[in-house]
Design an enzyme around this catalytic site. Structure first.
Site, short mmCIF file in Angstrom:
data_model
loop_
_atom_site.label_atom_id
_atom_site.label_comp_id
_atom_site.label_asym_id
_atom_site.label_seq_id
_atom_site.Cartn_x
_atom_site.Cartn_y
_atom_site.Cartn_z
N HIS A 1 37.43 44.23 39.13
CA HIS A 1 37.97 45.28 40.00
C HIS A 1 36.98 46.43 40.23
O HIS A 1 37.39 47.56 40.44
CB HIS A 1 39.24 45.93 39.43
CG HIS A 1 40.26 45.04 38.81
ND1 HIS A 1 41.51 45.50 38.44
CD2 HIS A 1 40.27 43.73 38.50
CE1 HIS A 1 42.22 44.52 37.92
NE2 HIS A 1 41.48 43.44 37.95
N HIS A 2 35.69 46.17 40.24
CA HIS A 2 34.72 47.27 40.29
C HIS A 2 33.98 47.35 41.62
O HIS A 2 32.81 47.71 41.66
CB HIS A 2 33.69 47.12 39.16
CG HIS A 2 34.29 47.16 37.79
ND1 HIS A 2 33.57 46.83 36.66
CD2 HIS A 2 35.54 47.50 37.36
CE1 HIS A 2 34.34 46.95 35.59
NE2 HIS A 2 35.55 47.35 36.00
N GLN A 3 34.63 47.07 42.72
CA GLN A 3 33.95 47.08 44.01
C GLN A 3 33.65 48.53 44.45
O GLN A 3 34.50 49.41 44.30
CB GLN A 3 34.80 46.40 45.08
CG GLN A 3 35.08 44.93 44.80
CD GLN A 3 36.29 44.68 43.93
OE1 GLN A 3 37.14 45.56 43.76
NE2 GLN A 3 36.39 43.50 43.36
#
Length: 640
Positions: free
Chosen positions: A574-576
């Site tokens: 979830h680190h976009q």
């Protein structure tokens, strides 16, 4: 098994009755935890007794949604109630003279969100947008159709309500780099106060650390549940040469038990921390759930944002903004909304027939942290791995009613410790890690393939050939997820059509830069060295010898085998970032300036992790809170 409920006082009954109401409404989900047979029958009998207690059903005010009125005027309209949007809306509404609308596409948290061990299941629910990448050529070979799952929160609290609750701010060099690239005000010394403002640290041993605050809205604590395996991992990491560290303190380099956004063992999301405590006491803060914003309204004569259009209950509504429209919809939805409003790349907008308001490189860059899901190790311990099917109703009752923060239910999806490493190929300073090892007390076997496998889009073959035996035997084991902090691969986001309800196309292009695979390979080798340390050998830790499907042509555990495994067991956390990249207007890759204002536009900002210029040495949730806090100060300074 005792079938008696803990004694409660009348003062507790209101809170407890609501918890029980939600628990009972989610029995189909929670029964996944309960195995068939005698133990399962006993658990169900206890649930039946709980259901007969007869507490009054008290509805949380938060579940009563505001109903929008068309053409309503607000001073500020915030789109998206994730970590940045929630903190921003809460801070702006501290001024009683300002009327603030917070618009969220999803609904409200329920009891499942508060149970940290259920994190893997949440990605299958309506609280997740459910995005997947376009089929990847060089990664995610273990996923259906080579599509990487890209979870994003669609609920009050955003991704903070469905993630794994790891609190990792990043490295001081990350932020100094932002400032040096033409973004004044974003150096480490300048952003640290905003991390501190948000934090309520309950970290034993760090009570007097200047790097932690104890009075902010967001609770941060060590996970209270710890297995023997994590103690061995931390000890072995030290034996391998890593120091013990507070990775949110002076130096990241080293190993630590994980710091989590939980409160007494329960998830503490952005909604729970910032909005729920104040929403019923601020008549100037209006929160709208299940409201899907479709575009920003722009006066093209002045390039000024003056409102938004959105759908609620199959009807279209318009809100007007007297001061600003602020997009906090996340790394996918904020750029999507800009492009739907005519702000974006000329080629994409022309191709789908959206009139151009401002040409900007929205979505042209998309960075993400890619993980390798493994390696997995078995041990000689017993009863240390959390298998959700072995959790008893007595533990559920202890967790929910007695507030016990040390049960297995408080484990944040199994994550127990983090190690921050340097690789030999790195040219970065020693205190700027390249690799993170995430120690998880389990694997895809922990939920018998009913949760994480589905949420991550892993093929059934992966589970059957690698993990099913572990689940059936309930063999103790743990996994070291290997994550690269500074990838060179860069992807892109664009619109497939002008329908505002369509997904954007997401192509992260993982491993286009071959060197990214080599960094992960170095991380795997480092994890194998830690396993050889005496502390790990004392619990009999050894590599799980199950060949990854598709990698049979390589010698097991050889470099080429691991390269194949990296491309197969690809996993994102979830680190976009960077889809609305921050930078000076002279930077042709940037979308917003250092005040987060969209270049060439008036009264329009982006306030979320999409503005982060390059992948940070962090899990991005902590940075999202910081961005919201800092943006609130910038906005207050301007409009006061």
């Amino acid at each position: 098994m005792a079938a008696h409920l803990p004694t409660i006082s009348p003062m507790q009954s209101t809170q407890i009755s609501h918890l029980l109401h939600q628990l009972l409404s989610l029995l189909p989900l929670l029964l996944v935890l309960f195995p068939a047979g005698a133990q399962g029958d006993a658990n169900r009998r206890l649930l039946d007794q709980i259901s007969q207690v007869g507490f009054v059903n008290v509805i949380d005010q938060a579940t009563r949604p505001n109903v929008p009125k068309d053409q309503t005027n607000y001073d500020f309209i915030v789109v998206g109630a994730g970590a940045a949007g929630s903190s921003l809306a809460a801070r702006l509404s501290e001024n009683p003279q300002w009327k603030v609308a917070l618009i969220e596409a999803g609904g409200v948290e329920n009891i499942a969100h508060f149970v940290p061990t259920l994190a893997g299941y949440l990605q299958q629910t309506a609280s997740n947008w459910g995005y997947k990448s376009v089929p990847q050529k060089l990664s995610c070979h273990g996923m259906h159709n080579n599509e990487c799952a890209l979870p994003r929160g669609k609920v009050l609290g955003g991704t903070s309500a469905i993630n794994y609750m790891i609190y990792n701010r990043g490295n001081r060099r990350d932020f100094d780099g932002w400032a040096a690239a033409g973004n004044p005000g974003w150096s480490y010394e300048e952003v640290l106060p905003y991390f501190l403002r948000s934090e309520n640290a309950q970290l034993q041993g760090l009570e007097h650390s200047p790097y932690h605050n104890h009075s902010g809205p967001l609770n941060v604590e060590y996970v209270r549940f710890r297995s023997q395996m994590v103690d061995a991992f931390v000890a072995a990491s030290v034996e391998s040469g890593l120091p013990r560290t507070d990775y949110n303190g002076e130096s990241q380099y080293g190993v630590s038990y994980v710091q989590a956004t939980t409160l007494n063992g329960r998830r503490h999301s952005a909604y729970s921390a910032y909005l729920k405590p104040v929403r019923d006491f601020r008549s100037n803060l209006h929160i709208f759930t299940f409201s899907r914003v479709t575009r920003v309204l722009i006066d093209e004569a002045t390039n000024s944002a003056y409102g938004v259009e959105f759908h609620y209950g199959k009807k279209a509504f318009t809100f007007k903004a007297r001061k600003e429209v602020i997009l906090s919809a996340g790394a996918f939805n904020s750029p999507q909304l800009l492009m739907l409003s005519g702000i974006g790349p000329e080629d994409n907008l022309k191709a789908i027939g959206i009139p151009i308001v401002k040409v900007l490189p929205v979505g042209k860059k998309l960075y993400d942290h890619m993980c390798h899901f493994g390696p997995t190790f078995v041990t000689n311990t017993t009863g240390q791995t959390t298998f959700t099917s072995t959790i008893t109703v007595a533990e559920v009752v202890s967790f929910l009613l007695a507030g016990n923060p040390s049960t297995r239910l408080s484990s944040i999806g199994g994550v127990e410790a983090l190690a921050f490493l340097k690789t030999q190929r790195s040219n970065l300073p020693k205190d700027w890690p390249d690799i993170e090892l995430i120690m998880v007390g389990g694997s895809l076997a922990s939920d018998e393939g009913t949760g994480l496998k589905l949420g991550a889009n892993f093929k059934q073959e992966i589970y059957d050939r690698m993990y099913r035996d572990l689940a059936q035997a309930q063999q103790d084991h743990f996994t070291l997820l290997v994550m690269q902090f500074h990838p060179q691969s860069v992807g892109r986001l664009w619109l497939r059509d002008r329908n505002p309800l369509s997904w954007p196309k997401l192509d992260p292009k993982y491993f286009v830069a071959e060197e990214d695979v080599e960094f992960l390979l170095d991380g795997i080798k480092a994890s194998l060295r830690i396993i050889e340390m005496p502390a790990m050998q004392r619990i009999g830790a050894r590599l799980l010898r199950r060949t990854v499907p598709g990698c049979e042509g390589h010698e097991f555990a050889s470099d080429d085998y691991w390269r194949c495994s990296i491309r197969t067991l690809s996993y994102t956390l979830h680190h976009q970032v960077a889809t609305c990249r921050m930078g000076p207007e002279s930077d042709p890759t940037s979308v917003v300036n250092h005040q987060l204002k969209v270049h060439g536009m008036r009264r329009l900002r982006v306030v979320d992790t999409s503005i982060i210029p390059v992948p940070p040495t962090a899990h991005t949730n902590a940075a999202a809170f910081m961005i919201g806090e800092k943006a609130a100060d910038m906005i207050r300074s301007e409009w006061n």
